[in-house]
Design a protein around this motif. Sequence first.
Motif: not given
Ligand code: BGC
Length: 393
Positions: A210, A353-354, A362, A17, A308, A283, A109-110, A255, A153-154, A253, A346, A157
């Motif tokens: 997550h 952002e993927w 962010f 990222q 995160e 969100w 990480h993904f 959100y 990571n996650e 993590n 984060w 998810l």
């Molecule tokens: C991920 C990050 C992503 C962030 C915001 C997390 O789930 O680890 O890579 O940027 O969410 O979407």
Amino acid sequence: MSRQPAFLWGAATSAHQVEGGNVHNDWWQWERSDRNRPCSGLAADHYHRYPEDFALARKLGHNAHRVSLEWSRIELEPGEWNPKAINHYRDVLKAMKREGLSSFVTLHHFTNPRWFAEKGGWLQPDAPILFNRYVKKVVEELGDLIDYWITINEPMLYAGLSYWQKRWPPQHRSLRETLSVVRRMAQAHQNAYRTIHKLYPGALVGIANHIIDCEPARNFSWMDRVAVKVTDWWFNRYFYRLTLGAHDFLGVNYYAVSRLRGVMQPPFIAQAPQNVTTSDLGWSIRPDGLTKALVGLKRYSLPIYITENGLADKQDTQRADFIRSHLRAIEAAQVHGVDVRGYLHWSLLDNFEWDLGFEPRFGLVAVDYKTMERSPRPSAYAYKAIIEQAKNS
Ligand code: BGC
């Protein structure tokens, strides 16, 4: 906030990222294979600008930082190591130390090396063995510079978005595959846990999970209430269940709260109802969900680090309040006896952002993608003031 001097304050990033130019992984390939997909390109050029970025983190009061290593750079072909990349990451980790930042290092990480993805990615039966070969190399070459290890990571998810929702590569939709991937990742985590501890018996190893707090979208609906129970078990607990005894801490993590309608709806993209404040991505901003999630993790009796927590907020009108309210939510969990020892926002920088590209912002620090100039947003200074106050109290 916790008064213990060892409390860790900082921010998090991930290689793909922010680094830019990760040509060897499956994401890069996926981005390039359809012109409608956003491309990570140079991202924030952190690959070259990491000394400046860590110096900035220190100036902003941070004493910890989370990065990820890019497996695809380190192992170019199966079993073929890239000394240049290994030296690069040694320099990165040394630079963190010089700036007084405790290091949280994520191993996956993904993104996956292309060769690994082409062989079947996390569906291939020997995926945990292949991952472990990389982990062993990292332990030998970089282990002396790593304070906290995050193997994956996650995983939930990742498996959900890539093997059930068809959103991320390889864009499959199969429950059987999703389950297989989760199991392989759990095995990979357990192997990695052992491999790291073999060389560094005192190492601190965990995952970044997550965690979502779920609510029924319709209070009257038994289906939605079942969905909440199932999702909480699957998303927040299943991976821990598969890997019990292989965690020295829990990386959380967090959100948003997800409102669920029936079991098969993907929980993590559920949009907020109209009366709730939201980020630029829609969100929900719900610090109370963090307290609930943390209290739910008390059952594991392990120290917790928030690995995160953040929001997309281009205008930076909500970020400072977001940080304050989520830190209060952590305090509320601490009152309930939850052992939270660090907070990593984060993210340090605006980043890729993927599949949503560069639009969501962010970063505590804004990045001008044309000049790569870094400009801390006002919230970065608000966070700094909070850190200073906590350190002095
Ligand atoms: C991920 C990050 C992503 C962030 C915001 C997390 O789930 O680890 O890579 O940027 O969410 O979407």
